[in-house]
Enzyme design. Structure first.
Site, PDB file in Angstrom:
ATOM      1  N   ASN A  72      -4.801  -2.978  46.987  1.00 55.73           N
ATOM      2  CA  ASN A  72      -4.241  -1.714  47.465  1.00 55.73           C
ATOM      3  C   ASN A  72      -2.906  -1.518  46.749  1.00 55.73           C
ATOM      4  O   ASN A  72      -1.950  -2.231  47.011  1.00 55.73           O
ATOM      5  CB  ASN A  72      -4.051  -1.769  48.980  1.00 55.73           C
ATOM      6  CG  ASN A  72      -3.503  -0.469  49.542  1.00 55.73           C
ATOM      7  OD1 ASN A  72      -2.957   0.356  48.823  1.00 55.73           O
ATOM      8  ND2 ASN A  72      -3.621  -0.289  50.845  1.00 55.73           N
TER       9      ASN A  72
ATOM     10  N   PHE B 219      -1.961  -6.226  48.806  1.00 55.68           N
ATOM     11  CA  PHE B 219      -1.264  -5.243  47.970  1.00 55.68           C
ATOM     12  C   PHE B 219      -0.994  -5.749  46.557  1.00 55.68           C
ATOM     13  O   PHE B 219      -0.802  -6.944  46.328  1.00 55.68           O
ATOM     14  CB  PHE B 219       0.053  -4.821  48.623  1.00 55.68           C
ATOM     15  CG  PHE B 219      -0.134  -3.885  49.784  1.00 55.68           C
ATOM     16  CD1 PHE B 219      -0.234  -2.520  49.576  1.00 55.68           C
ATOM     17  CD2 PHE B 219      -0.238  -4.368  51.073  1.00 55.68           C
ATOM     18  CE1 PHE B 219      -0.426  -1.649  50.640  1.00 55.68           C
ATOM     19  CE2 PHE B 219      -0.434  -3.510  52.151  1.00 55.68           C
ATOM     20  CZ  PHE B 219      -0.527  -2.153  51.933  1.00 55.68           C
TER      21      PHE B 219
ATOM     22  N   HIS C   9      -9.171   6.527  49.260  1.00 52.12           N
ATOM     23  CA  HIS C   9      -8.162   5.487  49.066  1.00 52.12           C
ATOM     24  C   HIS C   9      -8.576   4.240  49.836  1.00 52.12           C
ATOM     25  O   HIS C   9      -8.755   4.283  51.058  1.00 52.12           O
ATOM     26  CB  HIS C   9      -6.791   5.947  49.567  1.00 52.12           C
ATOM     27  CG  HIS C   9      -5.795   4.835  49.652  1.00 52.12           C
ATOM     28  ND1 HIS C   9      -5.186   4.298  48.534  1.00 52.12           N
ATOM     29  CD2 HIS C   9      -5.339   4.116  50.707  1.00 52.12           C
ATOM     30  CE1 HIS C   9      -4.387   3.314  48.906  1.00 52.12           C
ATOM     31  NE2 HIS C   9      -4.464   3.188  50.221  1.00 52.12           N
TER      32      HIS C   9
ATOM     33  N   CYS D 235       0.558   5.179  51.364  1.00 55.46           N
ATOM     34  CA  CYS D 235      -0.761   5.167  50.728  1.00 55.46           C
ATOM     35  C   CYS D 235      -1.351   6.547  50.460  1.00 55.46           C
ATOM     36  O   CYS D 235      -2.234   6.687  49.622  1.00 55.46           O
ATOM     37  CB  CYS D 235      -1.734   4.345  51.583  1.00 55.46           C
ATOM     38  SG  CYS D 235      -1.386   2.569  51.547  1.00 55.46           S
TER      39      CYS D 235
END
Length: 448
Positions: free
Chosen positions: A403, A282, A370, A231
């Site tokens: 994500n 995700f 993030h 990430c």
């Protein structure tokens, strides 16, 4: 206008811009170029504020027939610091499969042939807590029909997964890069370096070569490949691109990030609870950024400066985020103490970045974080006592895309670009990401 100071002259599309050194005054002068694009009878003027040789701000002015000046706020811009890397353009791309979060549970249970009611209930609960609304995915009905073994527990499928992931990752990176180059307005022949980031493909040569070839880049383009950073990879890519741009005058760096969840797709198993977190959180996609120092006036439009960058890891935390590649794909384990580890160390890390610009107040900054998940954003917001809305761009990216690993920070920055256009926006900000290590990546940003 007469001046005895040493000066540099640049020409832009609307006339002559005169930049002076070692002067601390407000300068304004009339454009001598073509004013056909300007609304008559107004005349356009240009003003810049300089201090210690640095242009602090520049803006267009309009004067009426009586000579009175009027500030056009929509054109107010800060000028970049000479020699510092700037973001010149952003692009993004996604696979064709769009999955609304409310449809995910039924589709996942069907695709993996799982009929366990407790697993379904847990996945439904996770889908609600992630705050994700939509995501894109490479996985499709056609892929599962061609590779049914992907949904079979215990089957060696790494070969099949890479057959899908390798070309898919490059295709998304290509589309994002084309969109980015189009926004930039330059030629592919002017790209001197490429930084390629992915945790979703494995092969030699890597996707950086395939991307450079398909884009038609020069064969002497400098290539850097960053694999399996997770990430924080997007911010690492920005840091590496910044270093290249600042140490190679005139260079233009294409940063691309591209990710797919194909390597981690598998049927649910109670022995692997994190698989459900991944299924609920995700997504897939790609992003691209053009980075360069000393942008060309009239041809390039920088909107953010990468002023200072730091990376650090937390000793003794290498097992908190654990990823292992096996014959069945990639398996992840996430320690429950991850949000707490980040919370315990984030303030000191942020202050290290802020100190470079003499900044002390967190709420005086804009924030591009993030969005690993809502828990991390919530803890950071609480720990730093950030005002409501400071993490709005991060929450919006999480909601719209999920994500998407290394890509997500670029989606956040694109939303932040819109925020920075408003008059009176913060000058300074931070870009932050966290990943395996535990590794912290951070960049002190300056809005332009």
């Amino acid at each position: 206008m007469f001046c005895r100071q040493r000066s540099r002259v640049f020409n832009d599309a609307n006339g002559m811009v005169l930049l002076l050194s070692d002067v601390k005054i407000l300068l304004s002068f009339t454009f001598t170029g073509d004013h056909s694009a300007l609304s008559t009878p107004l005349l356009s003027r240009f003003s810049c504020t300089m201090q210690g040789g640095e242009i602090l701000a520049y803006r267009c002015l309009k004067s009426n027939a009586n000579g009175a000046s009027k500030h056009d706020a929509t054109l107010t811009r800060r000028a970049p610091t000479p020699g510092k890397a700037t973001i010149l353009a952003i692009g993004k791309a996604f696979p064709s499969q769009l999955v609304p979060q409310e449809c995910l549970v039924e589709g996942y249970m069907r695709d993996t042939k799982c009929d366990d009611a407790s697993i379904k209930e847990k996945l439904e609960r996770l889908c609600k807590t992630t705050t994700v609304k939509t995501r894109y995915t490479v996985m499709s009905k056609e892929i599962l029909e061609k590779y049914p073994e992907l949904a079979t527990e215990g089957t060696p499928t790494i070969k099949q997964r890479l057959e899908i992931a390798n070309p898919a990752v490059v295709e998304m990176a290509l589309n994002a890069s084309i969109a980015c180059i189009d926004e930039w307005g330059g030629s592919v022949k002017d790209i001197t370096h490429i930084v390629y980031v992915s945790s979703s493909e494995i092969r030699l040569p890597g996707g950086d070569l395939y991307l450079a070839t398909q884009l038609g880049l020069r064969n002497d383009v400098g290539r850097v490949m960053l694999y399996f950073l997770g990430c924080y990879g997007g911010v690492t890519g920005l840091r590496v691109a910044k270093d290249i741009a600042e140490n190679n005058p005139g260079s233009r760096v294409l940063l691309t990030t591209s990710e797919t969840t194909i390597l981690g797709f598998r049927p649910p198993n109670k022995a692997r609870p994190y698989d459900l977190v991944g299924a609920a959180l995700f997504g897939d996609g790609a992003a691209a950024v053009i980075i360069g120092a000393d942008p060309v006036i009239g041809k390039e439009s920088p909107f953010m400066e990468l002023n200072y960058a730091v990376q650090q890891f937390l000793p003794g935390t290498q097992d908190v985020i654990d990823g292992r590649l096996s014959e069945e794909g990639i398996n992840f384990k996430l320690g429950r103490d991850l949000p707490q580890k980040i919370e315990d160390n984030i303030e000191e890390f942020c202050r290290k970045l802020m100190s470079k610009a003499g900044l002390t107040e967190f709420n005086d900054l804009f924030w591009a974080v993030h969005p690993g998940g809502p828990a991390i954003l919530n803890r950071l917001e609480s720990n730093l006592k950030l005002n409501k809305g400071k993490l709005g761009c991060s929450r919006r990216a999480l909601m719209d895309y999920g994500n998407v690993s290394s890509n997500t920070i670029v989606y956040v920055l694109e939303y932040m670009k819109e925020e920075l256009k408003r008059e009176g926006g913060e000058e300074w900000g931070l870009a932050l990401a966290f990943g395996p290590g535990i590794t912290f990546e951070g960049i002190l940003l300056r809005g332009l």
